[in-house]
Design a protein around this motif. Structure first.
Motif, mmCIF file in Angstrom:
data_model
loop_
_atom_site.group_PDB
_atom_site.id
_atom_site.type_symbol
_atom_site.label_atom_id
_atom_site.label_comp_id
_atom_site.label_asym_id
_atom_site.label_seq_id
_atom_site.Cartn_x
_atom_site.Cartn_y
_atom_site.Cartn_z
ATOM 1 N N ILE A 1 -18.066 4.020 7.271
ATOM 2 C CA ILE A 1 -16.842 4.767 7.553
ATOM 3 C C ILE A 1 -15.844 4.506 6.441
ATOM 4 O O ILE A 1 -15.612 3.361 6.049
ATOM 5 C CB ILE A 1 -16.238 4.326 8.906
ATOM 6 N N ARG A 2 -15.277 5.571 5.915
ATOM 7 C CA ARG A 2 -14.255 5.422 4.874
ATOM 8 C C ARG A 2 -12.893 5.340 5.557
ATOM 9 O O ARG A 2 -12.440 6.311 6.154
ATOM 10 C CB ARG A 2 -14.305 6.594 3.909
ATOM 11 N N HIS A 3 -12.304 4.173 5.455
ATOM 12 C CA HIS A 3 -10.974 3.999 6.032
ATOM 13 C C HIS A 3 -9.943 4.752 5.198
ATOM 14 O O HIS A 3 -10.112 4.930 3.998
ATOM 15 C CB HIS A 3 -10.612 2.514 6.079
ATOM 16 N N ARG A 4 -8.874 5.159 5.860
ATOM 17 C CA ARG A 4 -7.781 5.860 5.182
ATOM 18 C C ARG A 4 -6.542 4.967 5.165
ATOM 19 O O ARG A 4 -6.087 4.496 6.208
ATOM 20 C CB ARG A 4 -7.478 7.174 5.889
ATOM 21 N N ILE A 5 -6.029 4.772 3.960
ATOM 22 C CA ILE A 5 -4.832 3.962 3.758
ATOM 23 C C ILE A 5 -3.660 4.915 3.542
ATOM 24 O O ILE A 5 -3.706 5.773 2.661
ATOM 25 C CB ILE A 5 -4.981 3.039 2.530
ATOM 26 N N CYS A 6 -2.642 4.749 4.340
ATOM 27 C CA CYS A 6 -1.442 5.573 4.199
ATOM 28 C C CYS A 6 -0.450 4.841 3.308
ATOM 29 O O CYS A 6 -0.191 3.649 3.501
ATOM 30 C CB CYS A 6 -0.816 5.826 5.570
ATOM 31 N N VAL A 7 0.076 5.540 2.329
ATOM 32 C CA VAL A 7 1.055 4.954 1.415
ATOM 33 C C VAL A 7 2.392 5.658 1.624
ATOM 34 O O VAL A 7 2.488 6.881 1.532
ATOM 35 C CB VAL A 7 0.610 5.097 -0.050
ATOM 36 N N ALA B 1 -8.980 3.498 -4.168
ATOM 37 C CA ALA B 1 -10.253 4.140 -4.521
ATOM 38 C C ALA B 1 -11.355 3.115 -4.764
ATOM 39 O O ALA B 1 -12.482 3.271 -4.264
ATOM 40 C CB ALA B 1 -10.062 5.020 -5.756
ATOM 41 N N SER B 2 -11.065 2.050 -5.513
ATOM 42 C CA SER B 2 -12.118 1.092 -5.862
ATOM 43 C C SER B 2 -12.616 0.307 -4.651
ATOM 44 O O SER B 2 -13.743 -0.180 -4.653
ATOM 45 C CB SER B 2 -11.640 0.136 -6.968
ATOM 46 N N HIS B 3 -11.776 0.199 -3.605
ATOM 47 C CA HIS B 3 -12.218 -0.455 -2.370
ATOM 48 C C HIS B 3 -13.007 0.502 -1.470
ATOM 49 O O HIS B 3 -13.442 0.103 -0.384
ATOM 50 C CB HIS B 3 -11.010 -1.006 -1.597
ATOM 51 N N GLY B 4 -13.152 1.749 -1.899
ATOM 52 C CA GLY B 4 -13.896 2.716 -1.097
ATOM 53 C C GLY B 4 -13.090 3.341 0.014
ATOM 54 O O GLY B 4 -13.654 3.894 0.968
ATOM 55 N N ASP C 1 -5.640 4.174 8.877
ATOM 56 C CA ASP C 1 -6.135 2.904 9.394
ATOM 57 C C ASP C 1 -5.282 1.710 8.961
ATOM 58 O O ASP C 1 -5.439 0.607 9.492
ATOM 59 C CB ASP C 1 -7.571 2.678 8.913
ATOM 60 N N ALA C 2 -4.415 1.920 7.980
ATOM 61 C CA ALA C 2 -3.551 0.857 7.465
ATOM 62 C C ALA C 2 -2.422 1.517 6.683
ATOM 63 O O ALA C 2 -2.521 2.689 6.295
ATOM 64 C CB ALA C 2 -4.333 -0.089 6.562
ATOM 65 N N PHE C 3 -1.361 0.747 6.426
ATOM 66 C CA PHE C 3 -0.167 1.284 5.775
ATOM 67 C C PHE C 3 0.313 0.340 4.682
ATOM 68 O O PHE C 3 0.385 -0.868 4.890
ATOM 69 C CB PHE C 3 0.956 1.478 6.800
ATOM 70 N N VAL C 4 0.626 0.920 3.520
ATOM 71 C CA VAL C 4 1.226 0.174 2.419
ATOM 72 C C VAL C 4 2.574 0.821 2.133
ATOM 73 O O VAL C 4 2.658 2.037 1.959
ATOM 74 C CB VAL C 4 0.350 0.216 1.147
ATOM 75 N N ILE C 5 3.613 0.004 2.070
ATOM 76 C CA ILE C 5 4.955 0.493 1.790
ATOM 77 C C ILE C 5 5.337 0.043 0.392
ATOM 78 O O ILE C 5 5.559 -1.145 0.144
ATOM 79 C CB ILE C 5 5.979 -0.004 2.834
#
Length: 192
Positions: free
Chosen positions: A4-10, A34-37, A103-107
């Motif tokens: 499963i490709r997780h989606r990171i929200c920025v 991208a490099s973490h898939g 699936d996760a958030f970076v601010i």
């Protein structure tokens, strides 16, 4: 079976800010996603730090999805190519869509809109409606006043004192993605 490709929200600024380090960190965040898939979700605009992060993630092979309110199409036009753009009616729908599909958030550094998005996710997490990692990328101490304010509200007993259950603070994109990877890998292992 495919992983499963997780989606990171920025969440980040639609401008570049006062220091070139912000744009470089945005690009590095995109590259690391991208490099973490992982794939990336963001506010949809191809400008400022948003655009830098999205282009770097896209160029690294991540699927990039932008959620753009109709009224911002002219102010924050999407990337020129390689982005899936969902046009939504308003900011409220944009935030709900971003929270639901990520699936996760970076601010990263940003202005009032970025702060609004940050508070949206930590409120949901504090109320037990969100169980996803949130990381503030505190470049050049840009979020020190925010962190101090949150600690102050905790000292007044308006916020739980263990703020680390709501979010983590990272000093580099690498730290931010390393934390997210640990949490997502831990969740995946507990499901197996």
């Amino acid at each position: 079976m495919d992983k499963i490709r997780h989606r990171i929200c920025v969440f980040c600024g639609s401008s570049f800010g006062s220091d070139p380090v912000f744009a470089e960190a945005a690009r590095e965040t995109g590259r690391l996603i991208a490099s973490h898939g992982y794939d990336m979700v963001f506010g949809g605009g191809g400008v400022g730090l948003m655009g830098e992060t999205a282009r770097a993630a896209r160029d690294g092979g991540a699927k990039v999805t932008g959620i753009l309110p109709e009224f911002l199409r002219g102010l924050e036009p999407p990337l020129d190519s390689g982005e899936i753009v969902e046009i939504v009616p308003d900011m409220g729908v944009r935030k709900r869509r971003m929270l639901g599909m990520s699936d996760a958030f970076v601010i990263l550094p940003g202005g009032i809109g970025t702060l609004d998005e940050f508070f949206e996710v930590i409120v949901e997490k504090q109320l037990g409606q969100l169980h996803k990692p949130i990381v503030i990328l505190n470049l050049k101490n840009c979020y020190d006043p925010l962190i101090q304010l949150l600690n102050h509200t905790a000292s007044l007993e308006f916020v739980r004192p263990d703020l680390e259950h709501l979010f983590r603070v990272a000093l580099s994109p690498d730290q931010a993605l390393a934390y997210i990877t640990r949490v997502l890998d831990s969740k995946a292992a507990s499901r197996d």
